[in-house]
Design a protein around this motif. Structure first.
Motif, PDB file in Angstrom:
ATOM      1  N   ASN A   1       0.917  -1.125   0.146  1.00 37.97           N
ATOM      2  CA  ASN A   1       0.151  -0.062  -0.127  1.00 37.97           C
ATOM      3  C   ASN A   1       0.835   1.376  -0.048  1.00 37.97           C
ATOM      4  O   ASN A   1       0.529   2.205  -0.897  1.00 37.97           O
ATOM      5  N   THR A   2       1.886   1.283   0.980  1.00 38.26           N
ATOM      6  CA  THR A   2       2.820   2.446   1.013  1.00 38.26           C
ATOM      7  C   THR A   2       4.173   1.941   1.114  1.00 38.26           C
ATOM      8  O   THR A   2       4.365   0.745   1.460  1.00 38.26           O
TER       9      THR A   2
ATOM     10  N   GLY B   1       3.936   6.808   4.783  1.00 35.66           N
ATOM     11  CA  GLY B   1       2.658   6.089   5.398  1.00 35.66           C
ATOM     12  C   GLY B   1       1.249   6.351   4.596  1.00 35.66           C
ATOM     13  O   GLY B   1       0.198   5.672   4.850  1.00 35.66           O
ATOM     14  N   GLN B   2       1.414   6.925   3.373  1.00 34.14           N
ATOM     15  CA  GLN B   2       0.304   7.255   2.747  1.00 34.14           C
ATOM     16  C   GLN B   2       0.538   7.595   1.116  1.00 34.14           C
ATOM     17  O   GLN B   2       1.945   7.425   0.843  1.00 34.14           O
ATOM     18  N   ASP B   3      -0.303   7.747   0.372  1.00 35.84           N
ATOM     19  CA  ASP B   3       0.044   8.195  -1.071  1.00 35.84           C
ATOM     20  C   ASP B   3       0.420   9.783  -1.110  1.00 35.84           C
ATOM     21  O   ASP B   3      -0.424  10.478  -0.560  1.00 35.84           O
TER      22      ASP B   3
END
Length: 675
Positions: A275-276, A560-562
């Motif tokens: 995901n990240t 930890g994110q886009d």
């Protein structure tokens, strides 16, 4: 043939620095890259069925000449660089990234590794060999071995681009650090500054053929200035300069590089099925997931914030009462904290520094290593150095056998980046029945000796030296077979345990008695000062914890994110600093453009590991305290189960074998005064 590609005919196979010319590096890299490719091709083209020995073990020992050249070059690129070295780094970095991709994306090679991995139940392997097999398989799957051809090509492009942009980031930070000078010509502007700091600033001005005094962003100059200078306007100027490194409208601005790095890392993670970037990194950490890291940081934040707010209120009130400061700013923090500490504990660094002659402190670290692990350090002059300031030592066991070569590089200079770190010029390993011992280095930036006094350290610098020396012990005491599992080749949130635990000895009378002697009178440090050091150990620990947590939360925010929708670095930082913010924001400053730990070091999605390892080190040192801080039985358990084992087994298995239980958070909270 470059000297770098030949067998070093030197004492203990040490790097022949004085014989290496800058022009040697590119041809040496070219030859070593070709040699590594040939070694890998031999493994791939082996007609024998894939086995642990002919595939996994053979890969572990491939590329050793290239690794040696890389460590020499990139260590000097950090500690003794110049424009030509920068240019070579920019050229070589994408080539190294391409080679790494050529290896991990080689389908035939992966097929051989996969065959061995899938047959692992039928093999008789040691725990270290099991770990190597697992690591080898994961290194490939985590770096694209299972991707289709198009995606493999995308991964190559990302890695090549990342290699270059990270280097550029670091070069810009160094250029900005070197570019700034606070030139003082009026003596009254020096009010409050310690004599040694003033003398060093005068020496720098003289060396640059200028009148007066020059202060820089190098830590031995910057930290004393913001801590002691009475002139608030000048403290403000240098603080803003430090906080705006690579965040100014000039050629060294790193904002675009920050956004590029985080976006490339995110794209890479997505390509590999994560995901990240944080999810990708943390799979191979003790913490295991971004959720667990965020829970850990938030839990500590809940425990530390009430104390931090109390401490900040106290500091504000103190500054208001003392000097009528109505709003405490970032350039006031170190200054009034030092004054408050002096008032509370009658203790300040200038009282302590005469007892911390660098020469004695280093000797003290050596004596601690002797008492705990039976190591003897002897300074030698027959080992080549890359700069006259560097000191070289042979490290031997009690039986006289060679344990390691140790380099110490302590003073700032133009071609050296700020901060402190441990590194190595050669790893420990065993090959063909021969034991190869490691060559380990620590690099710091302490105040240079002047005409009238030796290098005297602040107490914080004493703990820094012990910290880096702890990393060095991890490297020096390594006792593994494979170089890629040796020494500090461990999970990133475990690597700080050996370094951080060493800091604890600095607070103990039994340890300080070994080396804390006045540089002029040779008197031992008075007991009352030792008591004050211990009493002040948890001074403003709530605020210090909040500061570390803020860096960890920012790191997890970036990774930890886009990050593709982030365009304003400053706004993004303010959002992530909101829960830990104490001081008013400084509009001209941003941290990320010079946050080298996460953008040019190995701490991306890993900054939390400093606090994570504090839980481990407090729990581990508590064990020593229960049985005596120089207890050889406990020290042997620490050496045999942690320092010597490197990454040969999962760190929690190693820790429990040493401690007899999982680490507890209570010793950390108690030590920090947060219980």
């Amino acid at each position: 043939m470059s000297i770098l590609n030949s067998v070093f005919k030197t004492v203990h196979d040490t790097a022949p620095f004085s014989q290496i010319k800058t022009s040697d590096y590119l041809p040496a890299f070219e030859q070593a890259l070709a040699l590594t490719r040939a070694e890998v091709n031999r493994i791939v083209n082996n007609t024998e069925p894939a086995s642990f020995e002919n595939t996994i073990e053979a890969m572990a020992f491939s590329g050793m000449q290239l690794d040696r050249i890389s460590t020499i070059f990139f260590n000097l690129h950090s500690a003794e660089t110049n424009d030509e070295m920068d240019r070579i780094a920019q050229e070589v970095a994408p080539q190294l990234a391409e080679l790494a991709n050529d290896i991990t994306l080689n389908q035939d090679l992966f097929n051989r590794i996969k065959q061995v991995y899938e047959n692992r139940e039928n093999l008789t392997l040691t725990p270290e060999q099991e770990t190597l097999l697992e690591k080898s398989y994961k290194d490939f799957t985590r770096n694209g071995a299972l991707l289709g051809d198009d995606d493999k090509e995308k991964l190559r492009k990302i890695d090549a681009e990342l290699a270059v942009v990270k280097l550029k980031f670091g070069e810009n930070v160094l250029a900005e650090t070197n570019a700034y000078q606070l030139h003082i010509t009026k003596e009254e502007d020096l009010q409050g500054l310690p004599a040694g700091t003033v003398e060093a600033a005068q020496g720098l001005a003289e060396s640059l053929e200028k009148e007066g005094w020059i202060f820089t962003l190098d830590y031995p100059s910057y930290i004393p200035f913001v801590t002691y200078a009475d002139n608030r306007d000048l403290r403000k100027e240098i603080t803003i300069a430090a906080g705006s490194k690579a965040f100014q409208a000039n050629e060294y601005n790193n904002e675009a590089h920050v956004l590029k790095i985080v976006n490339l890392r995110f794209q890479r993670a997505q390509l590999l099925g994560y995901n990240t970037h944080a999810d990708f990194v943390l799979e191979e950490r003790m913490a295991q997931s971004a959720n667990k890291v965020n829970e850990f940081l938030e839990d500590l934040l809940v425990k530390a914030k009430p104390a931090a707010l109390r401490e900040f209120d106290e500091l504000q009130q103190f500054a208001r009462d003392k000097d009528g400061i109505t709003a405490l700013e970032k350039w006031d923090g170190a200054y009034y904290s030092e004054k408050l500490k002096q008032q509370k504990f009658d203790l300040d660094d200038e009282k302590l520094k005469p007892y911390f002659n660098l020469e004695y402190v280093l000797s003290g670290a050596f004596q601690v290593a002797d008492k705990l692990f039976g190591l003897k350090f002897t300074e030698v002059d027959n080992i080549d150095k890359y700069h006259p300031d560097v000191q070289t030592f042979e490290v031997r066991n009690e039986d006289g056998s060679l344990t390691a070569i140790f380099y110490a590089d302590f003073f700032p200079r133009k071609g050296k980046r700020n901060g402190a770190w441990m590194t190595s010029f050669k790893p420990q390993y065993k090959l063909d029945g021969k034991e190869e011992r490691p060559h380990v280095s620590i690099v710091c930036n302490f105040t240079k000796p002047t005409a009238t006094r030796p290098s005297l350290l602040t107490f914080n610098e004493v703990t820094t030296l012990f910290h880096e020396f702890g990393h060095a012990l991890h490297g020096m005491l390594a006792n593994t077979t494979y170089p890629n599992l040796s020494g500090t080749s461990v999970f990133w949130d475990f690597v700080e345990l050996p370094s951080q635990i060493m800091e604890n000895w600095c607070y103990e009378q039994e340890c300080l008695a070994l080396f804390a002697k006045h540089y002029e009178s040779q008197e031992s440090i008075p007991m009352e000062l030792i008591t004050k050091i211990k009493e002040s150990a948890s001074f403003q620990e709530g605020m210090a914890t909040m500061r570390q947590l803020s860096f960890g939360l920012l790191d997890m925010g970036w990774h930890g994110q886009d990050p593709s929708t982030i365009s304003q670095i400053k706004a993004f930082e303010n959002q992530h600093f909101a829960s830990t913010k104490l001081y008013p924001d400084v509009q001209e400053n941003a941290m990320s453009p010079s946050f080298s730990h996460i953008f040019n070091g190995g701490y991306a999605s890993g900054y939390y590991s400093y606090k994570w390892a504090e839980v481990l080190d407090a729990d581990a040192f508590d064990y020593f305290q229960q049985h005596g801080i120089f207890n050889r039985e406990i020290a042997d358990k620490f050496k045999d189960n942690i320092l010597s084992k490197g990454g040969t087994e999962h760190p929690m298995i190693l820790y429990k074998r040493f401690r007899g239980q999982e680490p507890r958070v209570e010793p950390l909270l108690k030590r920090a005064g947060l219980l």
